[in-house]
Design an enzyme around this catalytic site. Structure first.
Site, short mmCIF file in Angstrom:
data_model
loop_
_atom_site.label_atom_id
_atom_site.label_comp_id
_atom_site.label_asym_id
_atom_site.label_seq_id
_atom_site.Cartn_x
_atom_site.Cartn_y
_atom_site.Cartn_z
CG HIS A 118 -18.20 -60.73 67.92
ND1 HIS A 118 -18.93 -61.20 68.99
CD2 HIS A 118 -18.76 -59.52 67.61
CE1 HIS A 118 -19.88 -60.33 69.31
NE2 HIS A 118 -19.80 -59.31 68.47
CB CYS A 145 3.32 -60.36 58.24
SG CYS A 145 2.07 -60.21 56.95
CB SER A 187 -26.27 -64.22 77.29
OG SER A 187 -25.27 -63.35 76.80
CG LEU A 212 -29.11 -74.43 79.01
CD1 LEU A 212 -29.46 -75.65 78.19
CD2 LEU A 212 -27.61 -74.40 79.34
P1 OAD Z 1 -22.78 -65.97 76.47
O1 OAD Z 1 -21.81 -66.87 77.15
O2 OAD Z 1 -22.99 -64.59 76.99
O3 OAD Z 1 -24.19 -66.68 76.43
C1 OAD Z 1 -24.32 -68.02 76.06
C2 OAD Z 1 -25.79 -68.39 76.18
O4 OAD Z 1 -25.91 -69.72 75.74
C3 OAD Z 1 -26.35 -68.31 77.59
O5 OAD Z 1 -27.60 -67.62 77.58
C4 OAD Z 1 -26.56 -69.78 77.98
O6 OAD Z 1 -27.71 -69.98 78.78
C5 OAD Z 1 -26.75 -70.43 76.63
N1 OAD Z 1 -26.32 -71.84 76.57
C6 OAD Z 1 -25.33 -72.45 77.25
N2 OAD Z 1 -25.22 -73.73 76.90
C7 OAD Z 1 -26.18 -73.95 75.96
C8 OAD Z 1 -26.59 -75.09 75.20
N3 OAD Z 1 -25.99 -76.27 75.31
N4 OAD Z 1 -27.62 -74.93 74.32
C9 OAD Z 1 -28.25 -73.73 74.19
N5 OAD Z 1 -27.91 -72.64 74.89
C10 OAD Z 1 -26.89 -72.74 75.75
O7 OAD Z 1 -22.32 -65.94 74.93
P2 OAD Z 1 -22.70 -64.96 73.74
O8 OAD Z 1 -24.10 -64.49 73.87
O9 OAD Z 1 -22.27 -65.63 72.50
O10 OAD Z 1 -17.89 -61.02 72.27
O11 OAD Z 1 -21.73 -63.75 74.01
C11 OAD Z 1 -21.75 -62.70 73.11
C12 OAD Z 1 -20.40 -62.06 73.02
O12 OAD Z 1 -19.94 -61.70 74.31
C13 OAD Z 1 -19.30 -62.95 72.49
O13 OAD Z 1 -19.26 -63.05 71.09
C14 OAD Z 1 -18.09 -62.25 73.00
C15 OAD Z 1 -18.57 -62.00 74.41
O14 OAD Z 1 -18.00 -60.98 75.05
C16 OAD Z 1 -16.71 -60.73 71.73
O15 OAD Z 1 -15.79 -61.50 71.70
C17 OAD Z 1 -16.65 -59.35 71.14
#
Ligand code: OAD
Length: 244
Positions: A118, A145, A187, A212
């Site tokens: 990303h 730039c 997530s 988590l």
């Molecule tokens: P999310 O914020 O959707 O999910 C984070 C996950 O991490 C959740 O399921 C939490 O339960 C878990 N979590 C939180 N704290 C934690 C910890 N200490 N240890 C383990 N797990 C923990 O984030 P992403 O899945 O990364 O896209 O989101 C995916 C994409 O959505 C991102 O890259 C971004 C966003 O829109 C773009 O920027 C294109």
């Protein structure tokens, strides 16, 4: 895990791995859509993370990413980043850390085999000359730039909604060849990354998730370990290294 048979590993990381470093994860807003939590306010995706938002209000979008880039200076990699870096350094087989995160904490922990699907906060993309370059400062004050000299055409080198993630072919190849697919702190809400586990499963990899809570795609994982990444990841790395 069946470590003796494991030589090729693909690790997908998301916002949860950086949460214990003090970076915010994303979250669902009251109206059910997703937003960026900065600690002070939650920005809806359509305000800050689409090409349309950038065309409509470039100052808001630049300010949002300038703040996130500046925040990197205040945080450090945590035990989960460090454990993955030590696995990367020591693992004799293929290994690829595919991160959805735009922070630089994997690299600062010492990991080398990292792919930012990303994009990265520490990278800028010149829309005038199409050059991408390492960038540490603000973009909101219309800097020229360094490659072509044109001012005000640099944007954050971040993949916004509606844009194509980087290096999908390389990711697909790694997943096809993987013996083990591990997902950490994501997530499972945003595709294509959310679909990687199904591909990995289809091509015969074992699948492990550390989060988590069980993610949206948890049915696809052979094993789900729930808890904070800072505890689970070092434990898992120790286990998998014992099999190397
Ligand atoms: P999310 O914020 O959707 O999910 C984070 C996950 O991490 C959740 O399921 C939490 O339960 C878990 N979590 C939180 N704290 C934690 C910890 N200490 N240890 C383990 N797990 C923990 O984030 P992403 O899945 O990364 O896209 O989101 C995916 C994409 O959505 C991102 O890259 C971004 C966003 O829109 C773009 O920027 C294109």
């Amino acid at each position: 895990m069946h470590g003796r048979e494991t030589s090729n590993i693909v690790i997908l990381t998301g916002a949860g791995i950086s949460q214990e470093s003090g970076l915010h994860t994303f979250r669902t807003m009251a109206n059910g859509s997703m937003g960026w939590d900065t600690g002070l306010t939650v920005h809806p995706i359509e305000d800050v993370a689409t090409p349309e938002a950038f065309r409509r209000d470039p100052a808001l979008v630049q300010a949002f990413y300038d703040a996130r880039r500046a925040r990197l200076k205040e945080v450090e990699p945590n035990a989960a980043h460090r454990a993955l870096a030590s696995l990367d350094a020591a693992w004799p087989g293929e290994l690829l850390i595919v991160t959805q995160n735009v922070d630089d904490l994997h690299e600062r922990a010492g990991a080398r085999r990292v792919l930012h699907m990303h994009g990265e906060l520490k990278s800028a993309w010149c829309l005038a000359c199409d050059t991408r370059m390492t960038w540490s400062d603000d973009l909101g004050d219309h800097p020229p730039c360094p490659a072509c000299g044109v001012a005000g055409r640099l944007r954050p080198d971040i993949v916004w909604f509606g844009e194509m993630p980087y290096e999908m072919e390389r990711i697909d190849r790694a997943i096809m060849a993987a013996d083990l697919f591990v997902s950490i702190g994501t997530s499972g809400a945003v595709y294509p990354a959310a679909g990687f586990v199904q591909s990995a499963h289809h091509f015969g990899a074992r699948t492990l998730e550390m989060n988590l809570e069980p993610s949206l795609g948890s049915v696809w994982f052979d094993e789900t370990r729930t808890g904070p990444a800072g505890k689970l990841v070092p434990e898992w790395v120790e286990q998998v290294m014992a099999t190397a």
